[in-house]
Design an enzyme around this catalytic site. Structure first.
Site, PDB file in Angstrom:
ATOM      1  N   GLU A 164     -44.805  14.361  40.236  1.00 43.27           N
ATOM      2  CA  GLU A 164     -45.423  14.630  41.526  1.00 43.27           C
ATOM      3  C   GLU A 164     -45.932  16.068  41.608  1.00 43.27           C
ATOM      4  OE1 GLU A 164     -46.414  13.800  45.708  1.00 43.27           O
ATOM      5  OE2 GLU A 164     -46.348  12.726  43.808  1.00 43.27           O
ATOM      6  N   THR A 170     -61.614   7.831  49.375  1.00 48.22           N
ATOM      7  CA  THR A 170     -60.436   8.429  48.739  1.00 48.22           C
ATOM      8  C   THR A 170     -59.340   7.417  48.456  1.00 48.22           C
ATOM      9  OG1 THR A 170     -59.032  10.421  48.817  1.00 48.22           O
ATOM     10  CG2 THR A 170     -59.148   9.071  50.834  1.00 48.22           C
TER      11      THR A 170
END
Length: 539
Positions: free
Chosen positions: A361, A489
């Site tokens: 992440e 997106t």
């Protein structure tokens, strides 16, 4: 200053070779070698396995919890995974399942969330407005109910603009049609233009487009710490920035993404979008582009409220490589393309360096200019990892982010280099090895320690983004081309007009304006799952 002027001229002067008949993004004549045919089927298999489990255990809910076989409803409870999967169902030719999804969606009531909660304007727009319009187009406009439902939800979201504010608030109470009054971020303000413009196209109501545009334009017109690079936090009440933090990562990411994509979608109807994007890229090359001392990997760093460079990166931010590839091609600017390919390699290296072959992440690195991160000092274990891989992990989880594979997809379509097909194949192998639960695919606690177990979630964007990008990487490049579509997106493709011969806009960068750091820095709003980062329109 001298370096800035030289580089700016390089960026602006590279457009002379624009194609008279229209700029092309994809490499002409691109085909996928036959030996990769099995990878397309492998991507589809992951999708069908995941979707079958969703249908069995969580149909109509936002997401499946694949470990416990439970459900989650934190995106309104209208079935976010369902709408996020619609376009992928069509792309893969799974028409019967698509019709089932349409039939369910046609019954939804957006007046009140099935599970009481506040609603994100951003998250709902990119999934519901974008997903429904994209599915309408991909299905050959055979299901007008999809536009009807997109309009219904947008009419609720439109109450986010109040008191004459140009910028919307992001969080809405659908029961009272009132926003939660608080600061927001530029990604949440600036990631509405594609979807709301598409809705205006199909409803004939320009108000949707105008609302979305004015929020982005309001951000773009403000003075910024670095030219073109807006800080992250904004206050819709004042129309001003509430911090000075600059990042291409969560909370800012898709604002920059949509500056470019909206310029392409509207063919530069307003030069402020492309001019701001070009200026942001120019400033980023001058100030944020950094290389690691090990491996010479390229990343875009952050600049904090005090003007200090933070040598940090994130899975979310890695969209920038694909975005710059798209922009470099539209501008016919090889400098931007070459830098984007280096950024893409840096992000892919965060996959290649872990025990699972899946990227973390968040991460950090030691740059040739320093190693400040604004956080905890690097540990001995992190330093050892860095010395081997050229980055180190600061957030070890994988929550089915698409951005590295998104940029890899753009790199393949732009260059035709089969190393990007090999990388996508490696990702498929890693997903099949480390993510399966009894019924579907879950998130990971630690990409560098498979024994750390699962996070009990299967994100809706697993269907919309990760698996669509993987499938399209191995699909016929002419099926849904970067020259005929613009992706929102959430990876919902929207039909684009024929390309211009140049996307230079005004031909100039935006000159800097004096910026004053706010005396009281607002805390950055909690980053939503995706960004981690006055009244209903006239009828």
């Amino acid at each position: 200053m001298r370096r800035s002027c030289i580089l700016s001229l390089t960026l602006l002067g590279a457009a002379s070779s624009s194609l008279a008949a229209g700029v092309t993004v994809q490499k002409p004549g691109l085909t996928v070698p036959a030996k990769y045919a099995s990878q397309k089927a492998a991507a589809e298999k992951i999708f069908t396995t995941s979707y079958s489990a969703y249908r069995e255990f969580a149909f109509g809910h936002d997401e499946l919890h694949p470990v416990s076989e439970g459900v989650g409803d934190d995106l309104g409870g209208w079935g976010a995974s369902l709408v996020d999967a619609m376009g992928t169902l069509l792309v893969m030719g799974l028409d019967d399942l698509f019709v089932e999804a349409v039939n369910f969606t046609s019954t939804l009531d957006f007046n009140t969330p099935p599970v009481p909660q506040d609603i994100s304007v951003f998250e709902t727009t990119i999934r519901w407005v974008g997903g429904l319009i994209s599915a309408y187009e991909l299905s050959g406009e055979k299901f007008p109910i999809l536009v009807t439902k997109a309009k219904e939800v947008a009419d609720k979201l439109a109450f986010a603009w109040i008191d004459g504010n140009a910028m919307p608030y992001n969080t809405m109470d659908f029961t009272t049609n009132s926003p939660v009054i608080q600061t927001t971020n530029i990604a949440q303000v600036g990631t509405l233009t594609l979807e709301w413009s598409a809705l205006s196209k199909y409803t004939g109501n320009a108000t949707y487009k105008e609302l979305a545009e004015k929020g982005t334009i309001a951000v773009a017109e403000l003075a910024t710490p670095l030219p073109g690079l807006a800080p992250q936090v904004v206050d819709p009440a004042t129309g001003q920035f509430a911090d000075a933090y600059i990042t291409w990562g969560g909370g800012s990411d898709s604002y920059f993404e949509y500056l470019l994509k909206y310029a392409r979608y509207t063919n530069n109807a307003n030069n402020i979008f492309i001019d701001t994007w070009k200026t942001a890229v120019d400033s980023s090359i001058h100030t944020l582009l950094k290389t690691s001392t090990v491996g010479d990997w390229s990343f875009l760093a952050d600049q904090d409220d005090q003007g200090l460079i933070r040598h940090v990166g994130s899975h979310l931010a890695c969209f920038y490589a694909g975005n710059w590839l798209l922009g470099g091609q539209l501008l016919k600017n090889q400098t931007i393309v070459d830098i984007a390919l280096k950024l893409n390699d840096g992000c892919w290296n965060t996959y290649a360096g872990t025990a699972t072959g899946i990227g973390p992440e968040t991460f950090a690195f030691i740059g040739t200019d320093g190693n400040f991160t604004g956080g905890s000092a690097i540990t001995a274990a992190q330093l050892a990892f860095y010395n081997e891989h050229g980055y180190y992990i600061t957030g070890s989880d994988y929550i089915q982010r698409p951005e590295v594979l998104e940029s890899n997809f753009y790199a393949w379509r732009v260059t035709g280099d089969t190393k990007y097909l090999d990388r996508a194949a490696d990702a498929i192998a890693s997903f099949n090895k480390f993510l399966p639960t009894t019924v579907a695919f879950a998130c990971l606690n630690d990409v560098n320690n498979p024994s750390a177990g699962f996070i009990d979630d299967m994100e809706s964007f697993w269907f919309a983004e990760v698996l669509k990008y993987l499938y399209l990487t191995f699909d016929d490049p002419n099926h849904i081309s970067l020259d005929t579509h613009v992706w929102n997106t959430e990876c919902h493709p929207l039909i684009a007009p024929p390309a211009l011969s140049s996307y230079q806009g005004s031909g100039s960068l935006i000159p800097p304006k004096p910026f004053t750091t706010p005396t009281s820095i607002a805390p950055r709003p909690a980053v939503s799952p995706k960004t981690q980062p006055s009244g209903v329109p006239a009828q």
